[in-house]
Design an enzyme around this catalytic site. Structure first.
Site, PDB file in Angstrom:
ATOM      1  N   GLU A 126     -11.360   1.457  -4.130  1.00  0.00           N
ATOM      2  CA  GLU A 126     -10.694   1.878  -2.890  1.00  0.00           C
ATOM      3  C   GLU A 126      -9.393   2.600  -3.202  1.00  0.00           C
ATOM      4  O   GLU A 126      -9.058   2.838  -4.361  1.00  0.00           O
ATOM      5  CB  GLU A 126     -10.424   0.664  -1.993  1.00  0.00           C
ATOM      6  CG  GLU A 126      -9.582  -0.413  -2.642  1.00  0.00           C
ATOM      7  CD  GLU A 126      -9.543  -1.708  -1.839  1.00  0.00           C
ATOM      8  OE1 GLU A 126     -10.159  -1.781  -0.762  1.00  0.00           O
ATOM      9  OE2 GLU A 126      -8.888  -2.662  -2.307  1.00  0.00           O
ATOM     10  N   ASP A 160       0.815  -1.229   0.000  1.00  0.00           N
ATOM     11  CA  ASP A 160       0.000   0.000   0.000  1.00  0.00           C
ATOM     12  C   ASP A 160       0.841   1.268   0.000  1.00  0.00           C
ATOM     13  O   ASP A 160       0.653   2.156   0.838  1.00  0.00           O
ATOM     14  CB  ASP A 160      -0.947   0.019   1.211  1.00  0.00           C
ATOM     15  CG  ASP A 160      -1.779  -1.227   1.339  1.00  0.00           C
ATOM     16  OD1 ASP A 160      -2.085  -1.844   0.300  1.00  0.00           O
ATOM     17  OD2 ASP A 160      -2.134  -1.600   2.468  1.00  0.00           O
TER      18      ASP A 160
END
Length: 581
Positions: free
Chosen positions: A253, A77
């Site tokens: 997302e 991430d």
């Protein structure tokens, strides 16, 4: 008036007194819980980790090349920001402590770890978090209007929720968190040139409107920079479902907003963080939307290619863009390098690709073909990875004798500060065992290094004499509290034993055990070749003997164990051992 003022003063004094008592009691409890190192605690020295992946042997670097991933092992991430010539990158850390590793570079090739954003208990409350809970998807941004860096993230623990921390200098520590009053995950900040700010994030669709499993929305809020909060009533859904809700896209997302040539671009991950992971993009004339998806979505994915392709890298997505030192754009994103059984043991890693943004939308260069392990360095940049303090990649060796005053930043704890159980010095690393074992969802007395290759060898020397069968110290390979291997020294009756145990779904099985002489230090070793792991030991500092044969690395993969992390190699001690011979 005087009467009311007098009452208020008494109330203030009472609150101060209660606070002082609370602090004193907390300090007493801390002193009771934190053990001083004892002469009986295990001592670890001569730690070595050596990567040996074939992909790097088959693809040696030329002088103008560097490897991707730039951060190997569990560094998922990624988010990146820039101030002048300085680039800063952060990653998810889940229940690891300290949290949110932060790296610095001047050229996007050579990276140094500055430390961690969340490095103290007032910022990071993961004491009771499973390994894949805690801190998700941090976003780092620089606001030039107030010369301040922001890190915003979701912390699934300790009642924290969505939080933001700030600093003027990422190398000098970050503020305590401010809780933000909105639901959902994956928040990201966007700052206009005039300093006006917005937050975008993933959220559930309005109650009663969910159309399918994985249906999510992207929401935007105005953000009050002076008070660090979203502005009530300004929230608006700018993406419903994904690029085309008729196709039932899942898990839109990780949103980021960029501004270029007067237009706004919203880039998101879509498809979930596994086989169907992609990166998609939308554009708008207004920061609050409406946002229209590009016709050429997805702009990054590996989902269309044969599963048995060579040099396989997969699951790409969760990207963030920045302008490079050569004026060209680049994107960092997560991906994986599975082993020969397509299992993911090293976890989600940080990759990078150049991006062509000469047209309306950014185009990831070679982002829609099978990824290659090498890239050209930006013009004028020399690859120094693994040298001069820069983070290594490719095949490398990391050694640590633990004689330095400060630990290398690569060493992490689990759910609590390392300082509560370690001391370092001329004798090495001493770990004071907690009365918690490796299966506890609690702070445990173990120091962890990420597995960064599919083929690797890791060795450590242990000096330790257990006092009872409740005492154990050794080497651990850990995917989670429910899935792990332990190679440790313990006691049964009057004899000392080396034991190898496998824990799967929380159930522990002893695979092998041997009596051992602990009057001399013992070397413990794990060697992996893809899915095959071997645990070895040496009592003469040169000849290694296998214990337990070849075992499967299946339980160290996210395929079997689930979750979002990669495997960790740990130096572990406990006074609550439950591996019984």
């Amino acid at each position: 008036m005087k009467k009311n003022k007098f009452k208020f003063s008494l109330l203030q004094k009472r609150r101060i007194l209660v606070s002082l008592v609370t602090i004193l009691l907390s300090s007493y409890a801390w002193a009771q819980e934190t053990k001083k190192p004892s002469k009986d605690a295990p001592i670890f020295t001569q730690f070595t980790y050596r990567g040996d992946d074939d992909i790097y042997k088959r693809n040696p670097l030329q002088p103008d090349e560097f490897y991707t991933p730039i951060l190997q092992g569990c560094y998922p991430d990624p988010s990146i920001t820039r101030k002048g010539k300085d680039y800063y990158l952060v990653n998810s850390s889940f229940a690891m402590f300290p949290g949110v590793p932060i790296f610095h570079s001047n050229d996007l090739v050579n990276w140094k770890q500055l430390g961690h954003v969340l490095d103290r208990t007032s910022q990071l409350k993961v004491e009771t978090s499973g390994i894949s809970a805690g801190v998700y998807a941090p976003d780092i941004k620089y606001n030039k209007s107030n010369d301040t860096f922001y890190m915003i993230t979701t912390q699934f623990s300790g009642g924290m929720g969505n939080i933001v921390v700030k600093t003027k200098d990422p190398a000098k520590g970050w503020s305590d968190p401010v809780k933000l009053q909105f639901n959902g995950i994956d928040p990201s900040l966007f700052f206009e040139d005039n300093g006006k700010a917005y937050v975008v994030h993933n959220d559930a669709p309005p109650k009663g409107t969910e159309q399918y499993e994985g249906h999510r929305v992207i929401k935007i809020w105005e953000y009050d920079v002076q008070n660090d909060k979203v502005v009530p009533g300004t929230d608006k859904i700018i993406v419903n479902g994904g690029t085309d809700i008729i196709q039932k896209p899942i898990w839109i997302e990780a949103p980021h907003i960029y501004k270029k040539n007067g237009r706004y671009y919203l880039m998101c991950a879509q498809g979930g963080t596994g086989d169907n992971h992609t990166e998609v993009i939308f554009s708008s004339d207004n920061v609050m939307g409406p946002y229209v998806p590009a016709k050429n979505n997805p702009i990054l994915t590996q989902r269309y290619f044969p599963k048995n392709r060579p040099n396989k890298m997969d699951w790409t997505g969760h990207a963030d863009l920045t302008e490079g030192p050569d004026g060209k754009y680049y994107a960092v994103f997560l991906g994986i390098r599975p082993n020969e059984k397509d299992r993911v043991n090293a976890g989600r890693e940080t990759f990078i690709l150049p991006v062509d943004w000469s047209g309306e939308f950014p185009v990831f260069e070679n982002g829609l073909v099978p990824l290659k392990p090498k890239l050209k360095t930006p013009a004028g940049v020399k690859n120094q990875t693994g040298q001069n303090g820069f983070f290594p990649n490719g095949n490398f060796t990391f050694t640590d004798n633990f004689t330095a005053k400060n630990l290398d930043y690569r060493w992490i704890g689990m759910r609590g500060p390392r300082e509560e159980f370690i001391s370092t010095g001329k004798n090495g690393l001493q770990i004071t065992p907690f009365a918690k074992n490796i299966k506890a969802v609690a702070p445990i007395s173990a120091l962890w290094h990420r597995q960064q290759h599919n083929a690797f060898e890791s060795t450590v020397t242990l000096k330790y004499t257990p006092k009872s069968n409740k005492d154990l110290a050794g080497l651990a390979c850990y995917q989670s509290e429910k899935f792990n291997y332990v190679l440790g020294v313990t006691k049964k009756g009057n004899d000392n034993y080396l034991v190898l145990a496998r824990t799967e779904k929380g159930n522990t099985t002893v695979l092998a055990s041997e009596k051992i002489d602990v009057r001399k230090p013992v070397q413990l070793q794990v060697v992996a070749q893809g899915d095959d792991y071997k645990f070895n030991y040496s009592t003469d500092n040169k000849n290694f003997k296998n214990i337990g044969g070849t075992v499967s690395g299946d339980i160290l993969s996210t395929n079997v164990a689930g979750g979002f992390t990669g495997a960790l190699i740990g130096l572990y001690a406990t006074s609550a051992n439950d591996i019984q011979l």
